[in-house]
Write a protein that holds these residues in place. Sequence first.
Motif, PDB file in Angstrom:
ATOM      1  N   MET A  54       0.823  -1.196   0.000  1.00  0.00           N
ATOM      2  CA  MET A  54       0.000   0.000   0.000  1.00  0.00           C
ATOM      3  C   MET A  54       0.864   1.256   0.000  1.00  0.00           C
ATOM      4  SD  MET A  54      -3.193   1.088   2.471  1.00  0.00           S
ATOM      5  CE  MET A  54      -2.225   1.337   3.932  1.00  0.00           C
ATOM      6  N   TYR A  55       1.968   1.203   0.747  1.00  0.00           N
ATOM      7  CA  TYR A  55       2.893   2.345   0.817  1.00  0.00           C
ATOM      8  C   TYR A  55       3.514   2.611  -0.550  1.00  0.00           C
ATOM      9  CZ  TYR A  55       6.606   5.360   2.634  1.00  0.00           C
ATOM     10  OH  TYR A  55       7.451   6.421   2.878  1.00  0.00           O
ATOM     11  N   ALA A  56       3.915   1.540  -1.239  1.00  0.00           N
ATOM     12  CA  ALA A  56       4.530   1.691  -2.558  1.00  0.00           C
ATOM     13  C   ALA A  56       3.500   2.109  -3.605  1.00  0.00           C
ATOM     14  CB  ALA A  56       5.195   0.376  -2.971  1.00  0.00           C
ATOM     15  N   HIS A  57       2.292   1.551  -3.502  1.00  0.00           N
ATOM     16  CA  HIS A  57       1.216   1.873  -4.449  1.00  0.00           C
ATOM     17  C   HIS A  57       0.780   3.329  -4.320  1.00  0.00           C
ATOM     18  CE1 HIS A  57      -2.114   0.910  -7.114  1.00  0.00           C
ATOM     19  NE2 HIS A  57      -2.973   1.392  -6.234  1.00  0.00           N
ATOM     20  N   ASN A  58       0.692   3.790  -3.074  1.00  0.00           N
ATOM     21  CA  ASN A  58       0.440   5.199  -2.757  1.00  0.00           C
ATOM     22  C   ASN A  58      -0.839   5.760  -3.381  1.00  0.00           C
ATOM     23  OD1 ASN A  58       1.279   7.509  -1.334  1.00  0.00           O
ATOM     24  ND2 ASN A  58       2.096   8.446  -3.198  1.00  0.00           N
ATOM     25  N   ARG A  59      -1.911   4.973  -3.314  1.00  0.00           N
ATOM     26  CA  ARG A  59      -3.211   5.448  -3.792  1.00  0.00           C
ATOM     27  C   ARG A  59      -4.266   5.379  -2.686  1.00  0.00           C
ATOM     28  NH1 ARG A  59      -0.188   6.891  -6.931  1.00  0.00           N
ATOM     29  NH2 ARG A  59      -0.239   6.840  -9.226  1.00  0.00           N
ATOM     30  N   TYR A  60      -4.170   4.362  -1.850  1.00  0.00           N
ATOM     31  CA  TYR A  60      -5.143   4.187  -0.781  1.00  0.00           C
ATOM     32  C   TYR A  60      -4.550   4.614   0.564  1.00  0.00           C
ATOM     33  CZ  TYR A  60      -7.633   1.088  -4.031  1.00  0.00           C
ATOM     34  OH  TYR A  60      -8.298   0.555  -5.115  1.00  0.00           O
ATOM     35  N   GLY A  61      -5.439   4.919   1.496  1.00  0.00           N
ATOM     36  CA  GLY A  61      -5.080   5.077   2.892  1.00  0.00           C
ATOM     37  C   GLY A  61      -6.050   4.235   3.702  1.00  0.00           C
ATOM     38  N   LEU A  62      -5.669   3.887   4.921  1.00  0.00           N
ATOM     39  CA  LEU A  62      -6.536   3.074   5.769  1.00  0.00           C
ATOM     40  C   LEU A  62      -6.661   3.721   7.140  1.00  0.00           C
ATOM     41  CD1 LEU A  62      -8.128   0.367   5.984  1.00  0.00           C
ATOM     42  CD2 LEU A  62      -6.065  -0.618   7.011  1.00  0.00           C
ATOM     43  N   LEU A  63      -7.896   3.982   7.541  1.00  0.00           N
ATOM     44  CA  LEU A  63      -8.183   4.482   8.880  1.00  0.00           C
ATOM     45  C   LEU A  63      -8.805   3.352   9.682  1.00  0.00           C
ATOM     46  CD1 LEU A  63      -8.505   6.714  11.017  1.00  0.00           C
ATOM     47  CD2 LEU A  63     -10.704   7.288   9.966  1.00  0.00           C
ATOM     48  N   VAL A  64      -8.151   2.991  10.787  1.00  0.00           N
ATOM     49  CA  VAL A  64      -8.630   1.913  11.655  1.00  0.00           C
ATOM     50  C   VAL A  64      -9.086   2.536  12.975  1.00  0.00           C
ATOM     51  CG1 VAL A  64      -8.088  -0.278  12.752  1.00  0.00           C
ATOM     52  CG2 VAL A  64      -6.958   0.349  10.598  1.00  0.00           C
ATOM     53  N   ILE A  65     -10.336   2.319  13.322  1.00  0.00           N
ATOM     54  CA  ILE A  65     -10.912   2.921  14.525  1.00  0.00           C
ATOM     55  C   ILE A  65     -11.198   1.835  15.564  1.00  0.00           C
ATOM     56  CG2 ILE A  65     -12.957   4.093  15.453  1.00  0.00           C
ATOM     57  CD1 ILE A  65     -13.144   5.616  12.815  1.00  0.00           C
ATOM     58  N   PHE A  66     -10.724   2.069  16.786  1.00  0.00           N
ATOM     59  CA  PHE A  66     -11.011   1.169  17.907  1.00  0.00           C
ATOM     60  C   PHE A  66     -11.844   1.917  18.947  1.00  0.00           C
ATOM     61  CE2 PHE A  66      -7.335  -0.980  16.129  1.00  0.00           C
ATOM     62  CZ  PHE A  66      -7.658  -2.317  16.296  1.00  0.00           C
ATOM     63  N   GLN A  67     -12.987   1.353  19.257  1.00  0.00           N
ATOM     64  CA  GLN A  67     -13.845   1.868  20.325  1.00  0.00           C
ATOM     65  C   GLN A  67     -14.149   0.727  21.279  1.00  0.00           C
ATOM     66  OE1 GLN A  67     -14.160   5.930  19.276  1.00  0.00           O
ATOM     67  NE2 GLN A  67     -14.951   4.889  21.091  1.00  0.00           N
ATOM     68  N   ALA A  68     -14.251   1.045  22.554  1.00  0.00           N
ATOM     69  CA  ALA A  68     -14.528  -0.008  23.536  1.00  0.00           C
ATOM     70  C   ALA A  68     -14.766   0.615  24.898  1.00  0.00           C
ATOM     71  CB  ALA A  68     -13.356  -0.992  23.614  1.00  0.00           C
ATOM     72  N   MET A  69     -15.337  -0.167  25.780  1.00  0.00           N
ATOM     73  CA  MET A  69     -15.424   0.209  27.177  1.00  0.00           C
ATOM     74  C   MET A  69     -14.021   0.145  27.784  1.00  0.00           C
ATOM     75  SD  MET A  69     -18.645   0.881  27.816  1.00  0.00           S
ATOM     76  CE  MET A  69     -18.836   0.730  29.601  1.00  0.00           C
ATOM     77  N   ASP A  70     -13.831   0.778  28.919  1.00  0.00           N
ATOM     78  CA  ASP A  70     -12.537   0.745  29.602  1.00  0.00           C
ATOM     79  C   ASP A  70     -12.141  -0.702  29.892  1.00  0.00           C
ATOM     80  OD1 ASP A  70     -12.249   3.580  29.764  1.00  0.00           O
ATOM     81  OD2 ASP A  70     -13.696   3.593  31.405  1.00  0.00           O
ATOM     82  N   ALA A  71     -10.839  -0.974  29.748  1.00  0.00           N
ATOM     83  CA  ALA A  71     -10.243  -2.285  30.044  1.00  0.00           C
ATOM     84  C   ALA A  71     -10.645  -3.373  29.053  1.00  0.00           C
ATOM     85  CB  ALA A  71     -10.584  -2.725  31.476  1.00  0.00           C
ATOM     86  N   ALA A  72     -11.145  -2.984  27.891  1.00  0.00           N
ATOM     87  CA  ALA A  72     -11.521  -3.989  26.891  1.00  0.00           C
ATOM     88  C   ALA A  72     -10.308  -4.555  26.171  1.00  0.00           C
ATOM     89  CB  ALA A  72     -12.496  -3.401  25.882  1.00  0.00           C
ATOM     90  N   GLY A  73      -9.174  -3.843  26.238  1.00  0.00           N
ATOM     91  CA  GLY A  73      -7.958  -4.376  25.635  1.00  0.00           C
ATOM     92  C   GLY A  73      -7.505  -3.678  24.370  1.00  0.00           C
ATOM     93  N   LYS A  74      -7.863  -2.415  24.204  1.00  0.00           N
ATOM     94  CA  LYS A  74      -7.486  -1.688  22.982  1.00  0.00           C
ATOM     95  C   LYS A  74      -5.973  -1.579  22.833  1.00  0.00           C
ATOM     96  CE  LYS A  74      -9.637   2.161  23.736  1.00  0.00           C
ATOM     97  NZ  LYS A  74     -10.034   1.810  25.104  1.00  0.00           N
TER      98      LYS A  74
END
Length: 292
Positions: A54-74
């Motif tokens: 993906m870095y070499a291709h340089n066309r896409y980006g990826l946004l990864v979102i983590f949501q959780a209650m406290d102590a869920a292990g994010k």
Amino acid sequence: MKKIDTEEFIFNGDGKFSIAQTKTKIKDFYEDKEDYEISLSQLNKQLDELQSMMYAHNRYGLLVIFQAMDAAGKDGTLKAVFSGVNPQGLKCHSFKRPTETELEHDFLWRTVLQLPERGSITVFNRSYYEEVLVVKVHPEIVTQNQRLPAELTDDLDKLWKNRYEDITNLETYLHRNGIRVVKFFLNVSKEEQAERLIERIQDPTKNWKFDEQDVKERGFWKEYQQAYEDLINATSTHKCPWYVIPADDKKNMRLIVAKVLAQELKKLNMQYPEASDERHEELKKLIKIIQE
């Protein structure tokens, strides 16, 4: 590693999501600790290779979102899943209580500043979804602290609906611009959260993780569960679905998250840039020069 069917955990807006009917613990996808470590290592390698492309291709980006209650292990999940991924194309950002500067702007402003560049992965540890979670559970934040015009806070139901719409529009916009969004809700049970909070108190090496506020927020468990159910129903789409991951077993959770990310990256139409015939000839000449 046993086969992981990621479709089991996806919510794309078809049908109604019920958090009460969603499992926090399922059968393990690993036989033992050794099998887990081997399986995770294989997925780590896949993610590194896909991120490099993906870095070499340089066309896409990826946004990864983590949501959780406290102590869920994010935090532990981020560390385990992205271990070995080239940091040149990976950024992590943790969103805490808004600063004075951030409060002077709209609720999406501070997160938009951290969106991924093309060719890179950006991970949000918490995100703009806090604005329909903690703020919804504690509406005095929006009515007293967020400096909105009075006419916007008179009808809070309308305000939450508008925020869901704004978030969905942002994610649609990102998708249309080559920035893919992968959203995880790490679904931990109240019983498991209690054990992990107590462990943070009893283990000297984990004391630094413990915050008295976590115990106070635990008192609003039902309200947070409802807030999560509402936002997942309101913001799940086919382009930007939610993955609801059982989080009572950390090893299982990490394997599922890593598998989902590998599959999502494989969906992208990526390849390494190919050199022209002319460029190949130039490179051959350079090899001869180096060998002289």
